[in-house]
Design a protein around this motif. Structure first.
Motif, short mmCIF file in Angstrom:
data_model
loop_
_atom_site.label_atom_id
_atom_site.label_comp_id
_atom_site.label_asym_id
_atom_site.label_seq_id
_atom_site.Cartn_x
_atom_site.Cartn_y
_atom_site.Cartn_z
N GLU A 1 -4.33 -6.70 16.89
CA GLU A 1 -5.02 -5.40 16.85
C GLU A 1 -6.04 -5.31 15.71
O GLU A 1 -6.89 -4.43 15.73
CB GLU A 1 -4.01 -4.26 16.67
N ILE A 2 -5.89 -6.17 14.71
CA ILE A 2 -6.79 -6.10 13.55
C ILE A 2 -7.42 -7.48 13.35
O ILE A 2 -6.91 -8.32 12.61
CB ILE A 2 -6.03 -5.66 12.28
N PRO A 3 -8.54 -7.76 14.02
CA PRO A 3 -9.17 -9.07 13.88
C PRO A 3 -9.72 -9.27 12.47
O PRO A 3 -9.87 -8.32 11.69
CB PRO A 3 -10.29 -9.05 14.91
N SER A 4 -10.03 -10.50 12.14
CA SER A 4 -10.57 -10.83 10.83
C SER A 4 -11.82 -10.00 10.55
O SER A 4 -12.69 -9.86 11.40
CB SER A 4 -10.93 -12.32 10.77
N ILE B 1 -5.25 -0.65 6.78
CA ILE B 1 -4.80 -2.03 6.86
C ILE B 1 -6.04 -2.88 7.10
O ILE B 1 -6.78 -2.65 8.05
CB ILE B 1 -3.80 -2.24 8.03
N PHE B 2 -6.28 -3.87 6.25
CA PHE B 2 -7.47 -4.72 6.32
C PHE B 2 -7.07 -6.17 6.56
O PHE B 2 -6.11 -6.65 5.97
CB PHE B 2 -8.25 -4.65 5.00
N ASN B 3 -7.82 -6.86 7.39
CA ASN B 3 -7.62 -8.29 7.63
C ASN B 3 -8.78 -9.03 6.97
O ASN B 3 -9.91 -8.96 7.44
CB ASN B 3 -7.57 -8.58 9.14
N PHE C 1 3.45 2.03 18.66
CA PHE C 1 3.19 0.61 18.87
C PHE C 1 4.31 -0.01 19.69
O PHE C 1 5.47 0.17 19.39
CB PHE C 1 3.07 -0.12 17.53
N PRO C 2 3.96 -0.76 20.74
CA PRO C 2 4.99 -1.37 21.57
C PRO C 2 5.71 -2.50 20.83
O PRO C 2 5.15 -3.15 19.97
CB PRO C 2 4.20 -1.93 22.76
#
Length: 137
Positions: free
Chosen positions: A11-14, A29-31, A124-125
């Protein structure tokens, strides 16, 4: 400390971020190239939604006209007044000794490593095929 599943890794790409709410707190939240970091979504200067600000790097100069760009995409700039904060540590680049945004510890865990009693996020599943991003408060 209570653990909360806040997202799947997918869900949170680079280079991206996701703002979540955990126990009434908004947290970004950061990637950063596969490393995950979490900071409070509130600028300590005037209370802006910090995590909605522009993600930037660090411009440094030892002398006029000699600039270098480093730490690409590791700082977030407040959308109201431009104060910059280190996504990794929460420290301010305007006043690093006194000003800091709250940062949170994050872990990556396999879905199969989580017990159902530990899952707190309602939106969130639960899937054992993916990795989850877990925050502790």
């Amino acid at each position: 400390m209570t653990r909360h599943v806040v997202a799947t890794v997918d869900e949170i790409p680079s280079g991206a971020r996701k703002i979540v709410e955990v126990q009434g707190r908004e947290i970004g939240i950061f990637n950063l190239e596969g490393e995950f970091f979490a900071i409070a979504n509130r600028c300590p200067h005037e209370g802006a939604s910090l995590c909605k600000g522009r993600i930037v790097g660090l411009v440094e100069a030892d002398e006029p006209g000699a600039y270098r760009y480093s730490r690409r995409n590791e700082l977030v700039r407040c959308p109201w007044h431009g104060w910059e904060f280190d996504i990794r540590t929460g420290k301010s680049w305007c006043d690093p000794r006194r000003t800091k945004v709250r940062s949170y510890d994050l872990k990556l865990e396999q879905g199969s490593a989580l017990g159902e009693e530990e899952l707190r996020a309602e939106t969130f599943p639960v899937s054992v095929e993916k990795q989850y991003v877990v925050i502790e408060l």
